[in-house]
Design a protein around this motif. Structure first.
Motif, mmCIF file in Angstrom:
data_model
loop_
_atom_site.group_PDB
_atom_site.id
_atom_site.type_symbol
_atom_site.label_atom_id
_atom_site.label_comp_id
_atom_site.label_asym_id
_atom_site.label_seq_id
_atom_site.Cartn_x
_atom_site.Cartn_y
_atom_site.Cartn_z
ATOM 1 N N ILE A 62 -80.777 -79.339 -71.174
ATOM 2 C CA ILE A 62 -81.129 -80.746 -70.929
ATOM 3 C C ILE A 62 -79.865 -81.525 -70.574
ATOM 4 O O ILE A 62 -78.801 -81.335 -71.182
ATOM 5 C CB ILE A 62 -81.874 -81.381 -72.131
ATOM 6 C CG1 ILE A 62 -82.291 -82.816 -71.792
ATOM 7 C CG2 ILE A 62 -81.036 -81.338 -73.409
ATOM 8 C CD1 ILE A 62 -83.347 -83.403 -72.728
ATOM 9 N N TRP A 63 -80.035 -82.383 -69.586
ATOM 10 C CA TRP A 63 -78.956 -83.266 -69.103
ATOM 11 C C TRP A 63 -79.065 -84.554 -69.896
ATOM 12 O O TRP A 63 -80.097 -85.239 -69.842
ATOM 13 C CB TRP A 63 -79.191 -83.505 -67.625
ATOM 14 C CG TRP A 63 -78.224 -84.395 -66.879
ATOM 15 C CD1 TRP A 63 -77.241 -85.185 -67.377
ATOM 16 C CD2 TRP A 63 -78.192 -84.552 -65.461
ATOM 17 N NE1 TRP A 63 -76.592 -85.827 -66.371
ATOM 18 C CE2 TRP A 63 -77.152 -85.461 -65.180
ATOM 19 C CE3 TRP A 63 -78.931 -84.029 -64.402
ATOM 20 C CZ2 TRP A 63 -76.840 -85.868 -63.877
ATOM 21 C CZ3 TRP A 63 -78.629 -84.423 -63.120
ATOM 22 C CH2 TRP A 63 -77.589 -85.323 -62.857
ATOM 23 N N ARG A 64 -78.019 -84.858 -70.642
ATOM 24 C CA ARG A 64 -78.021 -86.087 -71.426
ATOM 25 C C ARG A 64 -76.821 -86.954 -71.052
ATOM 26 O O ARG A 64 -75.781 -86.433 -70.598
ATOM 27 C CB ARG A 64 -77.934 -85.775 -72.925
ATOM 28 C CG ARG A 64 -79.126 -85.019 -73.493
ATOM 29 C CD ARG A 64 -78.953 -84.864 -74.993
ATOM 30 N NE ARG A 64 -79.950 -84.028 -75.604
ATOM 31 C CZ ARG A 64 -81.137 -84.456 -76.047
ATOM 32 N NH1 ARG A 64 -81.463 -85.728 -75.938
ATOM 33 N NH2 ARG A 64 -81.981 -83.624 -76.624
ATOM 34 N N HIS A 88 -87.528 -77.803 -65.591
ATOM 35 C CA HIS A 88 -87.854 -78.678 -66.715
ATOM 36 C C HIS A 88 -86.748 -78.592 -67.758
ATOM 37 O O HIS A 88 -85.927 -77.680 -67.721
ATOM 38 C CB HIS A 88 -89.205 -78.300 -67.325
ATOM 39 C CG HIS A 88 -89.270 -76.879 -67.771
ATOM 40 N ND1 HIS A 88 -89.416 -75.838 -66.895
ATOM 41 C CD2 HIS A 88 -89.175 -76.330 -68.995
ATOM 42 C CE1 HIS A 88 -89.425 -74.690 -67.562
ATOM 43 N NE2 HIS A 88 -89.277 -74.966 -68.840
ATOM 44 N N SER A 89 -86.755 -79.557 -68.645
ATOM 45 C CA SER A 89 -85.717 -79.633 -69.668
ATOM 46 C C SER A 89 -86.268 -79.176 -71.012
ATOM 47 O O SER A 89 -87.479 -79.225 -71.249
ATOM 48 C CB SER A 89 -85.230 -81.077 -69.800
ATOM 49 O OG SER A 89 -84.783 -81.548 -68.546
ATOM 50 N N HIS A 90 -85.341 -78.788 -71.875
ATOM 51 C CA HIS A 90 -85.679 -78.471 -73.262
ATOM 52 C C HIS A 90 -84.771 -79.309 -74.151
ATOM 53 O O HIS A 90 -83.545 -79.189 -74.061
ATOM 54 C CB HIS A 90 -85.428 -76.999 -73.579
ATOM 55 C CG HIS A 90 -86.392 -76.072 -72.927
ATOM 56 N ND1 HIS A 90 -86.110 -75.393 -71.776
ATOM 57 C CD2 HIS A 90 -87.647 -75.714 -73.287
ATOM 58 C CE1 HIS A 90 -87.147 -74.650 -71.442
ATOM 59 N NE2 HIS A 90 -88.091 -74.829 -72.335
ATOM 60 N N VAL A 129 -93.641 -78.472 -68.663
ATOM 61 C CA VAL A 129 -93.307 -78.923 -67.317
ATOM 62 C C VAL A 129 -94.117 -80.192 -67.078
ATOM 63 O O VAL A 129 -95.343 -80.185 -67.222
ATOM 64 C CB VAL A 129 -93.668 -77.846 -66.275
ATOM 65 C CG1 VAL A 129 -93.329 -78.322 -64.865
ATOM 66 C CG2 VAL A 129 -92.942 -76.541 -66.582
ATOM 67 N N ARG A 130 -93.416 -81.266 -66.755
ATOM 68 C CA ARG A 130 -94.137 -82.536 -66.535
ATOM 69 C C ARG A 130 -95.088 -82.407 -65.354
ATOM 70 O O ARG A 130 -94.797 -81.685 -64.392
ATOM 71 C CB ARG A 130 -93.144 -83.667 -66.241
ATOM 72 C CG ARG A 130 -92.569 -84.291 -67.483
ATOM 73 C CD ARG A 130 -91.685 -85.444 -67.133
ATOM 74 N NE ARG A 130 -90.594 -85.038 -66.233
ATOM 75 C CZ ARG A 130 -89.935 -85.866 -65.446
ATOM 76 N NH1 ARG A 130 -90.254 -87.133 -65.395
ATOM 77 N NH2 ARG A 130 -88.952 -85.431 -64.681
ATOM 78 N N PRO A 131 -96.206 -83.121 -65.384
ATOM 79 C CA PRO A 131 -97.107 -83.081 -64.236
ATOM 80 C C PRO A 131 -96.355 -83.508 -62.977
ATOM 81 O O PRO A 131 -95.477 -84.370 -63.040
ATOM 82 C CB PRO A 131 -98.183 -84.120 -64.580
ATOM 83 C CG PRO A 131 -98.036 -84.387 -66.039
ATOM 84 C CD PRO A 131 -96.639 -84.051 -66.426
HETATM 85 C C1 LIG Z 1 -78.142 -88.874 -65.427
HETATM 86 C C2 LIG Z 1 -79.188 -88.503 -66.442
HETATM 87 C C3 LIG Z 1 -78.988 -88.823 -67.769
HETATM 88 C C4 LIG Z 1 -79.951 -88.509 -68.735
HETATM 89 N N1 LIG Z 1 -79.713 -88.813 -70.037
HETATM 90 C C5 LIG Z 1 -80.621 -88.479 -70.979
HETATM 91 C C6 LIG Z 1 -80.367 -88.723 -72.350
HETATM 92 O O1 LIG Z 1 -79.314 -89.229 -72.734
HETATM 93 N N2 LIG Z 1 -81.322 -88.393 -73.236
HETATM 94 C C7 LIG Z 1 -82.505 -87.808 -72.839
HETATM 95 O O2 LIG Z 1 -83.342 -87.515 -73.694
HETATM 96 N N3 LIG Z 1 -82.762 -87.556 -71.541
HETATM 97 C C8 LIG Z 1 -81.857 -87.860 -70.613
HETATM 98 N N4 LIG Z 1 -82.108 -87.591 -69.297
HETATM 99 C C9 LIG Z 1 -83.426 -87.037 -68.900
HETATM 100 C C10 LIG Z 1 -83.569 -85.564 -69.179
HETATM 101 O O3 LIG Z 1 -82.463 -84.834 -68.673
HETATM 102 C C11 LIG Z 1 -84.860 -84.989 -68.543
HETATM 103 O O4 LIG Z 1 -84.745 -84.953 -67.155
HETATM 104 C C12 LIG Z 1 -86.087 -85.782 -68.922
HETATM 105 O O5 LIG Z 1 -86.269 -85.651 -70.311
HETATM 106 C C13 LIG Z 1 -87.351 -85.309 -68.199
HETATM 107 O O6 LIG Z 1 -87.636 -83.988 -68.481
HETATM 108 P P1 LIG Z 1 -87.707 -82.873 -67.350
HETATM 109 O O7 LIG Z 1 -86.302 -82.639 -66.874
HETATM 110 O O8 LIG Z 1 -88.320 -81.693 -68.060
HETATM 111 O O9 LIG Z 1 -88.581 -83.357 -66.241
HETATM 112 C C14 LIG Z 1 -81.151 -87.867 -68.331
HETATM 113 C C15 LIG Z 1 -81.335 -87.536 -66.982
HETATM 114 C C16 LIG Z 1 -80.372 -87.843 -66.051
HETATM 115 C C17 LIG Z 1 -80.606 -87.474 -64.604
#
Ligand SMILES: Cc1cc2nc3c(=O)[nH]c(=O)nc-3n(C[C@H](O)[C@H](O)[C@H](O)COP(=O)(O)O)c2cc1C
Length: 185
Positions: free
Chosen positions: A131-133, A11-13, A170-172
């Protein structure tokens, strides 16, 4: 942390603070990225690591890009230089595409993407959040030019890592049968 547990509960933060990984931990995180699957061993990855005061360079770059982007308003321009300071460590992950008769650019972007997830997971195991942004700056022409990207190269993401603030969520788990088709027994 058990490996299956890690995979099923990744999961992401979004909210991250000090402390970030120390040098030894950062080394492990980056090496996890280097374990990404990679067709023909092209190693189409480039990691640019911003931490501490180094984040100011990325902040300045985002600000310059924002100022030159006619689609962004004053609020977005003011926010741009604050973005890299959302975590103690930001890894810019670039797919550096090499021409290859059997490995199209897509596969090389995917490999770089795998490295992002591997590094996020390594950070989780070490007790950090990440977190991947992407956002507008991942594709911005001025940002691309500052990283000297070729036409086929991409910034696949900015991986923010630090100590998670607040509760982790953690998302469902999505409904498996909506995404998987089983053929045969
Ligand atoms: C290629 C890619 C780019 C993303 N860009 C962003 C972003 O710019 N901003 C954001 O809030 N989440 C972004 N996300 C989503 C988060 O990384 C994260 O996966 C999402 O918030 C869901 O949460 P989880 O990872 O806990 O399931 C991106 C995901 C991917 C795969």
């Amino acid at each position: 942390m058990d490996a299956i547990d890690l995979l099923l509960n990744r999961h992401s933060h979004g909210r991250l603070d000090l402390p970030g990984p120390n040098n030894d931990e950062l080394d492990l995180i980056l090496k996890a990225g280097l374990r990404a699957p990679d067709h023909a061993h092209l190693r189409p990855w480039r990691f640019v690591i911003y931490q501490g005061n180094g984040r100011q360079q990325l902040a300045d770059l985002f600000e310059r890009a924002a100022i030159n982007n006619p689609e962004l308003d004053e609020q977005a321009i003011a926010k741009a230089p604050t973005l890299p300071f959302r975590a103690p460590l930001v890894i810019t992950v670039i797919s550096k595409v090499l021409p290859h008769p059997k490995v199209p650019a897509l596969e090389q972007h995917l490999s770089a993407g795998c490295s992002v997830m591997a590094m996020q997971q390594a950070a989780l195991v070490l007790g950090y959040g990440g977190i991947w942004r992407s956002g507008v700056y991942a594709t911005d022409p001025q940002v691309r030019s500052a990283f000297e990207l070729g036409d086929s190269d991409e910034i696949v993401g900015f991986l923010y890592i630090g100590t998670a603030v607040g509760e982790s969520r953690v998302r469902p788990m999505p409904q498996l049968d909506q995404y998987a088709e089983f053929i045969g027994e």
